[in-house]
Scaffold this active site. Structure first.
Site, PDB file in Angstrom:
ATOM      1  N   LYS A  68       0.849  -1.194   0.000  1.00 10.38           N
ATOM      2  CA  LYS A  68       0.000   0.000   0.000  1.00 10.38           C
ATOM      3  C   LYS A  68       0.879   1.236   0.000  1.00 10.38           C
ATOM      4  O   LYS A  68       1.885   1.298   0.717  1.00 10.38           O
ATOM      5  CB  LYS A  68      -0.846  -0.026   1.289  1.00 10.38           C
ATOM      6  CG  LYS A  68      -1.870   1.067   1.386  1.00 10.38           C
ATOM      7  CD  LYS A  68      -3.144   0.719   0.665  1.00 10.38           C
ATOM      8  CE  LYS A  68      -4.078   1.897   0.501  1.00 10.38           C
ATOM      9  NZ  LYS A  68      -3.700   2.797  -0.618  1.00 10.38           N
ATOM     10  N   LYS A  92       5.328   2.161   8.286  1.00  5.77           N
ATOM     11  CA  LYS A  92       4.156   2.951   8.709  1.00  5.77           C
ATOM     12  C   LYS A  92       2.949   2.035   8.943  1.00  5.77           C
ATOM     13  O   LYS A  92       2.287   2.111   9.969  1.00  5.77           O
ATOM     14  CB  LYS A  92       3.844   3.977   7.616  1.00  5.77           C
ATOM     15  CG  LYS A  92       2.811   5.002   7.983  1.00  5.77           C
ATOM     16  CD  LYS A  92       2.487   5.915   6.794  1.00  5.77           C
ATOM     17  CE  LYS A  92       3.712   6.645   6.262  1.00  5.77           C
ATOM     18  NZ  LYS A  92       3.375   7.580   5.164  1.00  5.77           N
ATOM     19  N   LYS A 104       5.216   2.287  -3.025  1.00  5.48           N
ATOM     20  CA  LYS A 104       5.131   3.702  -3.426  1.00  5.48           C
ATOM     21  C   LYS A 104       5.300   3.791  -4.920  1.00  5.48           C
ATOM     22  O   LYS A 104       5.902   2.914  -5.551  1.00  5.48           O
ATOM     23  CB  LYS A 104       6.244   4.516  -2.764  1.00  5.48           C
ATOM     24  CG  LYS A 104       5.906   5.981  -2.618  1.00  5.48           C
ATOM     25  CD  LYS A 104       4.941   6.165  -1.456  1.00  5.48           C
ATOM     26  CE  LYS A 104       4.651   7.596  -1.144  1.00  5.48           C
ATOM     27  NZ  LYS A 104       4.083   7.733   0.211  1.00  5.48           N
ATOM     28  N   THR A 188      -4.975  12.545   6.837  1.00  4.48           N
ATOM     29  CA  THR A 188      -3.565  12.680   7.228  1.00  4.48           C
ATOM     30  C   THR A 188      -3.444  13.776   8.284  1.00  4.48           C
ATOM     31  O   THR A 188      -2.789  13.605   9.319  1.00  4.48           O
ATOM     32  CB  THR A 188      -2.686  13.013   6.000  1.00  4.48           C
ATOM     33  OG1 THR A 188      -2.962  12.035   4.990  1.00  4.48           O
ATOM     34  CG2 THR A 188      -1.210  12.997   6.330  1.00  4.48           C
ATOM     35  N   ASN A 219      -2.493  19.495   0.904  1.00  8.47           N
ATOM     36  CA  ASN A 219      -3.653  18.952   1.611  1.00  8.47           C
ATOM     37  C   ASN A 219      -3.374  18.758   3.100  1.00  8.47           C
ATOM     38  O   ASN A 219      -4.100  19.274   3.954  1.00  8.47           O
ATOM     39  CB  ASN A 219      -4.060  17.635   0.929  1.00  8.47           C
ATOM     40  CG  ASN A 219      -5.250  16.988   1.614  1.00  8.47           C
ATOM     41  OD1 ASN A 219      -6.155  17.680   2.063  1.00  8.47           O
ATOM     42  ND2 ASN A 219      -5.234  15.687   1.736  1.00  8.47           N
ATOM     43  N   SER A 356      -7.268   5.133   4.288  1.00 12.69           N
ATOM     44  CA  SER A 356      -7.212   4.355   3.043  1.00 12.69           C
ATOM     45  C   SER A 356      -7.613   2.902   3.312  1.00 12.69           C
ATOM     46  O   SER A 356      -8.324   2.271   2.518  1.00 12.69           O
ATOM     47  CB  SER A 356      -5.794   4.364   2.463  1.00 12.69           C
ATOM     48  OG  SER A 356      -5.576   5.508   1.678  1.00 12.69           O
TER      49      SER A 356
HETATM   50  N1  GLU Z   1       0.751   8.875   0.469  1.00  9.39           N
HETATM   51  C1  GLU Z   1       0.266   8.691   1.798  1.00  9.39           C
HETATM   52  C2  GLU Z   1       1.392   8.291   2.721  1.00  9.39           C
HETATM   53  O1  GLU Z   1       2.539   8.567   2.471  1.00  9.39           O
HETATM   54  C3  GLU Z   1      -0.935   7.762   1.855  1.00  9.39           C
HETATM   55  C4  GLU Z   1      -0.720   6.379   1.385  1.00  9.39           C
HETATM   56  C5  GLU Z   1      -1.998   5.539   1.280  1.00  9.39           C
HETATM   57  O2  GLU Z   1      -3.055   6.003   1.667  1.00  9.39           O
HETATM   58  O3  GLU Z   1      -1.891   4.416   0.791  1.00  9.39           O
HETATM   59  O4  GLU Z   1       1.171   7.772   3.784  1.00  9.39           O
END
Ligand code: GLU
Length: 428
Positions: A68, A92, A104, A188, A219, A356
């Site tokens: 993810k 994370k 990513k 976030t 955002n 998410s």
């Molecule tokens: N881009 C966000 C992060 O760095 C969200 C990633 C997601 O929701 O999968 O955590």
């Protein structure tokens, strides 16, 4: 920069490994990305010209679940950066305790230079190129720097066209009309707000006497500024890529946001004006903002903002990393010596991926939750994991960063060991 971002990310892993006893095989597994894909994306521009963009998707580790992580559009995107961001996503998801691995993606592009239709062709072209690499059970993209719900909607639609079935669970952060979750856009910032509030309460700092500077008005930064302002914190400085505004008495955040909203480009999906064009505030550079004498500093822009070059000038007592990787490992040491408490990205910004996860659950069950339910579950998750990480840091005398990595490593190692290691098979 002297070493790559990925090499720097590995030093955090090495540090955490000193405080946890796990199988050497688990350690070895976590040093390498599972798979990295580089693609070329040909796009027909509005002028008729064909331009080829470079894109990447890295799936770092899927031991705990499908991978993810977001997709960013930025001129500096590179494979090294995307691998580091995928590594951070792995930790994370483990730190916040959701059943996902880390991934990513990114495209090296200045999205502000493209028209809305060019942006759509680029986004659909990227999905054409990586479609075999992603899927609701394998790898699930989401928004990141300079990508948003509109772009996620195009990506989900393109994947659905390719797979010939409506596949909302392949991408999160979509518009709510096509399966997006309520509360995803603010998640976030809201997650970060719960972490800040937990820490400030613990240190008996009341909002009214707490000054905050925020680097980055995307955002996450803008919504967090609003939440802190509404809770009574004094947000004295904010910035975007063009510069910062500062008012020691506190800024009126709703008017800064209203200005930003009013200046969204017509063809593009981005704000085309800078917060710097708002009058009667002192103008600063982004680097001046980082060294303001404030209680709380929130880097919410890009990685490597606080390094050996400026760490000794930081005057804030707390840093909350809303961006991924804004403080590098050399700066960590200086900040620690100077008594600055750094609350790490893998905890602070994990609210985004947590909602998410909620979106993915809703897409798979077909049952959609209320905003109240989502924010309630987000708050419970953020507060519970924050308090476990604080306890671990106190118990083992660790920085909050190392404690968050140790907390994540325990979950990752348990999953790797559960699938079998040399030690496990030697016992039979
Ligand atoms: N881009 C966000 C992060 O760095 C969200 C990633 C997601 O929701 O999968 O955590």
């Amino acid at each position: 920069m002297s070493q790559s971002l990925f090499a720097d990310a590995m030093t955090r892993l090495d540090k955490a490994l000193q405080h946890v006893s796990i199988s050497p095989e688990a350690i070895e597994r976590l040093r390498y990305p599972k798979a990295s894909l580089s693609v070329s994306i040909p796009v027909r521009l509005d002028s008729g010209e064909l331009k080829v963009f470079q894109g990447y998707r890295v799936r770092y580790d899927d031991t705990r679940g499908p991978t993810k992580g977001g997709i960013r559009y930025h001129p500096n995107v590179s494979l090294d950066e995307v691998q580091s961001l995928a590594f951070w996503m792995t930790f994370k998801c483990a730190a916040i305790g959701i059943p996902f691995g880390g991934a990513k993606g990114g495209i090296a592009v200045n999205p502000k230079a493209l028209s809305r239709m060019e942006l759509e062709r680029l986004s659909r072209g990227y999905i054409d190129a990586i479609a075999d690499f992603i899927g609701p059970d394998t790898d699930i993209p989401a928004p990141d720097v300079y990508t948003n719900a509109t772009i996620m909607g195009w990506m989900m639609d393109q994947y659905s066209i390719i797979s010939r079935r409506f596949s909302p669970a392949v991408v999160t952060g979509k518009p709510t009309a096509i399966g997006g979750s309520l509360g995803r856009e603010t998640a976030t910032a809201m997650g970060a707000y719960f972490v800040i509030r937990s820490l400030m309460t613990k240190h008996q700092k009341l909002p009214q006497v707490t000054t905050v500077a925020i680097q980055g008005f995307g955002n996450a930064g803008a919504v967090l500024a609003q939440l802190l302002y509404e809770a009574g914190y004094k947000v004295v400085a904010v910035s975007d890529s063009k510069g910062a505004i500062y008012n020691p008495q506190g800024l009126d955040i709703p008017s800064v946001r209203a200005y930003q909203q009013a200046h969204k480009g017509i063809e593009a999906v981005y704000c085309e004006e800078s917060v710097c064009n708002l009058g009667d505030r002192q103008l600063l550079t982004n680097s001046e903002l980082l060294t303001l004498d404030v209680d709380v500093l929130v880097p919410a822009a890009l990685e490597n903002q606080i390094t050996l070059a400026n760490a000794h000038e930081v005057k804030a007592k707390f840093i909350f990393e809303v961006a991924n990787g804004p403080v590098n490992s050399a700066a960590d040491l200086i900040l620690q010596q100077n008594g600055v408490c750094v609350v790490p990205d893998i905890l602070v910004n994990s609210g985004g991926v947590t909602v998410s996860y909620f979106e993915w659950l809703q897409n798979r069950s077909g049952l959609y939750w209320s905003l109240e339910d989502i924010n309630q579950r987000l708050q419970e998750k953020m507060e519970a994991e924050t308090s476990q990480i604080i306890d671990l840091a106190e118990e083992l005398s660790l920085s909050l960063r190392t404690a968050a990595y140790v907390h994540a490593l325990k979950r990752l190692a348990a999953a790797i060991e559960a699938k079998g290691t040399q030690q496990y098979f030697a016992q039979s």
